[in-house]
Enzyme design. Structure first.
Site, mmCIF file in Angstrom:
data_model
loop_
_atom_site.group_PDB
_atom_site.id
_atom_site.type_symbol
_atom_site.label_atom_id
_atom_site.label_comp_id
_atom_site.label_asym_id
_atom_site.label_seq_id
_atom_site.Cartn_x
_atom_site.Cartn_y
_atom_site.Cartn_z
ATOM 1 N N ASP A 1 0.824 -1.216 0.000
ATOM 2 C CA ASP A 1 0.000 0.000 0.000
ATOM 3 C C ASP A 1 0.854 1.261 0.000
ATOM 4 O OD1 ASP A 1 -2.578 1.177 -0.056
ATOM 5 O OD2 ASP A 1 -2.469 1.603 2.088
ATOM 6 N N SER B 1 -6.726 5.319 -0.238
ATOM 7 C CA SER B 1 -6.995 4.035 -0.891
ATOM 8 C C SER B 1 -8.489 3.744 -0.816
ATOM 9 C CB SER B 1 -6.216 2.915 -0.194
ATOM 10 O OG SER B 1 -4.839 3.190 -0.166
ATOM 11 N N GLN C 1 -4.950 -1.256 -7.390
ATOM 12 C CA GLN C 1 -5.614 -0.371 -6.431
ATOM 13 C C GLN C 1 -6.248 0.806 -7.143
ATOM 14 O OE1 GLN C 1 -3.942 2.749 -3.289
ATOM 15 N NE2 GLN C 1 -3.813 0.670 -2.433
#
Length: 288
Positions: free
Chosen positions: A205, A229, A279
């Site tokens: 991430d 995110s 993502q």
């Protein structure tokens, strides 16, 4: 957090019951809980309900609400299916009465089959040639924007080395990609595959939305853009170890409607593809 041991203390949850676990949070430079932490803690919870030695091969998650750093996070695991080859788990994360996150994860028994993979980029700079985030902070901190300087000043259990150092004061649009080497700090010997996957999930991430901001770097930066995110998916292909540098190679095919989409591949130094990531993130310009 400064070493892999500190990171593991964060990711390994306290067991409440066979399907319920509690976790705490650590700040990484943002006032809210880091998405990679929630992802990795949820995988830790799901993995601890697997008793048939199956290995995580994919996960898909949505971030529903921002997490409060001061509150514990409770992870509830639902046993969706234990089939002949695959086991599926659903994880829901709560703070007080608020659901902040959901994740589905699939685990697969070991099987033999066909194998191929894409190649790592050729002629990519090696980590020994590059400056780390720590080096950049120490050498150029006084010239960096305040927000970036504060972010780089935080001690982390991972060292990052981007293959290109871009001066954020240049205000130039850049290609929609980003490559960064990373390595854990501390003793990484003896980690089992499930633990390595949880750590890799945590790291996945970091950096990925940089590729979505790069094409707009002449006007967009972290000071005038809200980023977060929205979802995160990951696929695990091969075993690996953390004893050497790993390369995270990312690209952004598209940004639109205040959202940016990015995908990435994670390679060992010798070019073995170990995981892929996708993502979508919020990229909302702050209106004056």
């Amino acid at each position: 957090m400064t070493t892999v041991d500190d990171l593991l203390n964060l990711l390994v949850l306290d067991k409440i019951s066979d399907t319920e676990f509690n976790g705490e949070s650590k700040a990484i430079g943002s006032p809210i809980v880091f998405g990679g932490q929630v992802l990795a803690q949820a995988i830790n919870a799901a993995s601890r309900t697997i008793t048939n030695k199956r290995v995580l091969h994919s996960m898909h998650a949505y971030f529903l609400e921002t997490g409060d750093l001061e509150l514990p996070i409770t992870y509830n695991v639902s046993v969706v299916r234990d089939g002949g080859s695959f086991s599926v788990r659903r994880v829901t994360a709560h703070q007080k009465s608020t659901t902040i996150f959901i994740l589905s994860a699939s685990f697969h028994k070991k099987e033999d089959g066909y194998a191929h993979q894409i190649d790592m980029k050729p002629n990519i700079k090696q980590p020994e040639e590059l400056l780390s985030w720590t080096n950049i902070y120490n050498e150029y901190g006084s010239f960096l924007p305040k927000g970036l300087k504060s972010f780089l000043a935080i001690e982390r259990p991972i060292e990052f080395k981007p293959t290109t150092f871009v001066n954020p004061n240049d205000k130039k649009d850049l290609p929609p990609n980003y490559d960064v080497w990373f390595k854990l700090k501390g003793n990484v010997k003896g980690l089992d595959l499930a633990t390595k996957q949880q750590i890799l999930t945590y790291i996945s991430d970091y950096n990925i939305l940089t590729s979505t901001l790069n094409p707009h770097a002449s006007k967009a930066h972290l000071g005038n853009t809200i980023t977060a995110s929205l979802d995160h998916s990951m696929w695990f292909f091969r075993d690996f170890d953390f004893s050497d540098w790993l390369l995270y190679s990312m690209e952004s095919p598209s940004t639109s409607s205040a959202r940016g989409f990015a995908r990435g591949n994670i390679f060992t130094r010798d070019g073995k593809l170990i995981a892929s990531v996708a993502q979508e993130g919020l990229m909302r310009p702050i209106k004056k």
